[in-house]
Design an enzyme around this catalytic site. Structure first.
Site, PDB file in Angstrom:
ATOM      1  N   ASP A 289      -1.402 -10.961  -9.675  1.00  0.00           N
ATOM      2  CA  ASP A 289      -2.757 -10.645 -10.147  1.00  0.00           C
ATOM      3  C   ASP A 289      -3.773 -11.681  -9.686  1.00  0.00           C
ATOM      4  OD1 ASP A 289      -2.016  -8.365 -11.464  1.00  0.00           O
ATOM      5  OD2 ASP A 289      -1.756  -9.336 -13.409  1.00  0.00           O
TER       6      ASP A 289
ATOM      7  N   GLN B 214       1.167  -6.521 -18.869  1.00  0.00           N
ATOM      8  CA  GLN B 214       0.430  -5.284 -18.605  1.00  0.00           C
ATOM      9  C   GLN B 214      -0.131  -4.712 -19.885  1.00  0.00           C
ATOM     10  OE1 GLN B 214      -0.414  -4.003 -15.581  1.00  0.00           O
ATOM     11  NE2 GLN B 214       0.425  -6.004 -15.114  1.00  0.00           N
TER      12      GLN B 214
ATOM     13  N   HIS C 124      -3.619  -5.475 -21.262  1.00  0.00           N
ATOM     14  CA  HIS C 124      -4.856  -4.989 -20.632  1.00  0.00           C
ATOM     15  C   HIS C 124      -5.578  -4.007 -21.548  1.00  0.00           C
ATOM     16  CE1 HIS C 124      -5.142  -6.793 -16.713  1.00  0.00           C
ATOM     17  NE2 HIS C 124      -3.865  -6.576 -16.476  1.00  0.00           N
TER      18      HIS C 124
ATOM     19  N   GLU D  57       2.696   1.199 -10.167  1.00  0.00           N
ATOM     20  CA  GLU D  57       1.705   0.279  -9.596  1.00  0.00           C
ATOM     21  C   GLU D  57       2.361  -1.076  -9.304  1.00  0.00           C
ATOM     22  OE1 GLU D  57      -1.266  -0.856 -12.408  1.00  0.00           O
ATOM     23  OE2 GLU D  57      -2.648  -1.612 -10.885  1.00  0.00           O
ATOM     24  N   HIS D  58       3.000  -1.652 -10.320  1.00  0.00           N
ATOM     25  CA  HIS D  58       3.696  -2.934 -10.173  1.00  0.00           C
ATOM     26  C   HIS D  58       5.179  -2.717 -10.428  1.00  0.00           C
ATOM     27  CE1 HIS D  58      -0.357  -4.066 -11.826  1.00  0.00           C
ATOM     28  NE2 HIS D  58      -0.317  -4.893 -10.790  1.00  0.00           N
TER      29      HIS D  58
ATOM     30  N   HIS E  23     -15.946  26.592  24.420  1.00  0.00           N
ATOM     31  CA  HIS E  23     -15.012  25.488  24.621  1.00  0.00           C
ATOM     32  C   HIS E  23     -14.334  25.623  25.991  1.00  0.00           C
ATOM     33  CE1 HIS E  23     -15.460  24.992  20.271  1.00  0.00           C
ATOM     34  NE2 HIS E  23     -14.709  23.901  20.300  1.00  0.00           N
TER      35      HIS E  23
END
Lengths: 435, 435
Positions: B366, B264, B267, B332-333, B425
């Protein structure tokens, strides 16, 4: 009302595309002043919690309280409201709640997984949100049906705690709204509103728990605040004005159609009511019905303004063309007031909710049909859905590789990761490859 | 790298809550300059269409074209790229695509309906979006895996036309990206990018069809443009920096865990890698592995900066506490690098994707595990889900009352509508009540 007239379009006219686009155009530009004000309120609530919420509540709702605890309504208090309302209202709320619950239970999603030959397991785990916030407007636009429609899907989804906020300006309480909260199983109720209530739900304060998602309608301050806190929490949609599109073959009582158009128009001057028919004489009949019925309506002024400024009758060659025009509009509410609505439905690609046949008044969907009345507006039905149980659940992917699966797939991942220049990714996968 | 050290927290320390909050804090405040620039570009594209797109493409990508047609890549051109890449890359892309397709097919939703005793029919109709736009970044961050992950769910959902935009600065084309587009079944490809591409997809131009939803990653200009056009079209999420959380019982090879954290961290500097373990000695071992392995990494500088500024090791009392901390992070992961990941999974409520057991490197997810790699970041897994087929479909409620159903429910709707002061209505429902 003899001077009343409604815009007429014909799908065969040369400038139809442009005219339709103008008719549908809706200015949702943001008001700078409102933005600034909302940002200030949110920042104060985030920084000072309860104290800020109390101050803004005194300022905007003219409601002075010593502490936030004084602004919480107990479950006993909700129960009192339930017992205070007329019996026919209670019975109607309970009947509506039951139908809404029955329908939404079918939206419940299940976790699933599957195993591959080498023992690798893939799946999707579905879990509810921990906590949801429900905004309910106070004052004259206080709608108990909205409490049912927002809270019940959350509870069906399994949300452990539903926290409702509802302003009570000048201490004015709406028993029917509180009764609906009791019936829907709302867990906690705070009598606060505006951007300060949205901020409290998003950030949490000493007394108000932070939620994971905020749903429910509100004025421009509430809508702007929801947009601002999006990301910190989830939100439902930012709703535009309500719309109805009626497709009629000309065989329904024109008074019924006129009243169906009124039922959207009475919401507010920006609401949009459109009728599509291949039958010009029928369009004339409905216009005559409108002229005759309008003076009998309690909200005649709002209805007239809405129909004049945003309403339209569109004449088409046939029902196929009606469906085509409808798909371009992607209406929030679509009535198929025709002999064979199932056949026509085949051609409908985009709509929030479809009301099938002459007996299905849109108003039934607002209250007690079962499906949700929170629906995508302003053409967003092209890509979004009614509020549902799925809005209160989320999914997690589950990936479990066996040793041999990691060996096989590690080779694939390695090639792709190196192709993307991500060598830590590649080496992480390669560690699990057998020598 | 001998001076390398990583933040250590202990869940039992007094100020743990505050320290964890600081660690996770992520400044996503909007850049005013970027906002202004994006608004200008969008307004130009909306007003002047192709001409504006061509001008901005020349300005930002240094790519001069006589017409938009010159910037469209034919299916034949994509096929050429597929044939141009090395065979092992093609095989890997095809294997990944097949697994992604297999997994996502299980997410396909079906329409349903049911009939009540009086003939009333209720249901939910599921339809795909008509057209989806896929943004793919150009230049060094060009990821073919991203093309597969975004385009395949759209095609599985039944989206008729997937339109991809990918900038080719200075005419630089990435064959692997185009090959992935060919494999994923992308329908049209334009070599444009930035806010101008987002505007073209949202509003449509003479040459570029307007889409219903825009998905895919991009830089700050692209993200800001997506946020701006939201409402006109749907968007996926606005992603924050990538994150991984590893829970390890101390029995996995520390080199494996170090490399998973690197995967990670490589990135970008803002990416966040966190390791949780009850075993202090193991945390020390992983830190030693990091020190030893870091100098061997191609992106060592990015990894070191990411780990120093945003990484952390968190010591907990046991795996139950690890799960509790993980739920507060909603990563996230999430890797469960333990003996019995199924047991631990029971306690996990919030995560984008969960990687089960020691063999399941996050990197497999991934590329080729099957589930999507577009996942909720920055704690939004509390309320949102991985990108999926459901993001390319929407639901319409179906309501069809029989005459006797309309009679029965019209009475309920009438009471509730009158309780809310909405008499149009009420009267619309009452017309369908039998005398």
């Amino acid at each position: 009302m003899s001077d009343f007239s409604i815009t007429r379009l014909n799908a065969s006219q040369n400038d139809f595309d442009g005219s339709l686009a103008s008719l549908l155009a809706w200015d949702d530009s943001v008001d700078h002043q409102v933005n600034e004000s909302v940002r200030h309120i949110l920042a104060q609530v985030k920084a000072r919690g309860d104290a800020a919420v109390l101050e803004f509540t005194e300022q905007f709702d003219r409601l002075k309280a010593g502490s936030l605890a004084d602004l919480e309504m107990s479950k006993e208090r909700l129960q009192q409201s339930l017992e205070a309302i007329p019996q026919n209202q209670r019975t109607a709320l309970e009947a509506a709640a039951q139908r809404i619950r029955d329908y939404h239970e079918r939206q419940n999603q299940q976790s699933w997984h599957y195993q591959e030959a080498d023992g690798t397991v893939l799946g999707q785990k579905v879990t509810p949100l921990d906590r949801a916030g429900l905004y309910v407007p106070g004052g004259k636009a206080a709608y108990p049906s909205s409490v049912l429609m927002n809270a019940i899907p959350a509870k069906v989804a399994g949300v452990a705690e539903v926290v409702m906020v509802v302003p009570t300006p000048d201490g004015q309480v709406n028993d029917m709204v509180l009764a609906a909260a009791a019936i829907a199983g709302v867990d906690r109720v705070f009598t606060i509103g505006g951007a300060q209530a949205v901020g409290a739900l998003a950030y949490g304060t000493e007394s108000i728990p932070a939620v994971d998602k905020i749903v429910g309608p509100g004025n421009i301050y509430v809508a702007t605040a929801k947009r601002e806190v999006f990301g910190t929490v989830g939100i439902d949609m930012i709703a535009g004005p309500s719309e109805i599109l009626v497709i009629c073959d000309g065989q329904t009582n024109p008074d019924w159609i006129a009243m169906d158009l009124f039922s959207q128009a009475e919401h507010d001057e920006q609401a949009q009511s459109i009728l599509i028919s291949p039958d010009k004489a029928f369009l004339d009949s409905v216009e005559a019905s409108i002229r005759r019925l309008l003076p009998t309506m309690e909200r005649a002024d709002i209805i007239a303004e809405s129909l004049k400024s945003r309403g339209a009758f569109i004449q088409v060659a046939d029902l196929d063309e009606a469906a085509e025009v409808s798909n371009r509009i992607a209406p929030e509410h679509l009535e198929l007031s025709v002999d064979d609505p199932e056949a026509l439905l085949e051609n409908i690609r985009h709509a929030g909710a479809v009301f099938m046949g002459r007996y299905t008044a849109e108003a039934l969907g607002d209250y007690c049909a079962g499906p949700n009345h929170v629906l995508p507006t302003s053409g967003t039905a092209r890509f979004s859905s009614p509020l549902g149980v799925y809005d209160f659940q989320k999914r997690s992917s589950i990936i479990g590789f066996s040793a041999s699966g990691a060996d096989r797939m590690g080779r694939v991942a390695s090639v792709l990761a190196r192709g993307e220049g991500l060598t830590a990714h590649a080496r992480s996968a390669e560690y699990r490859i057998k020598e």
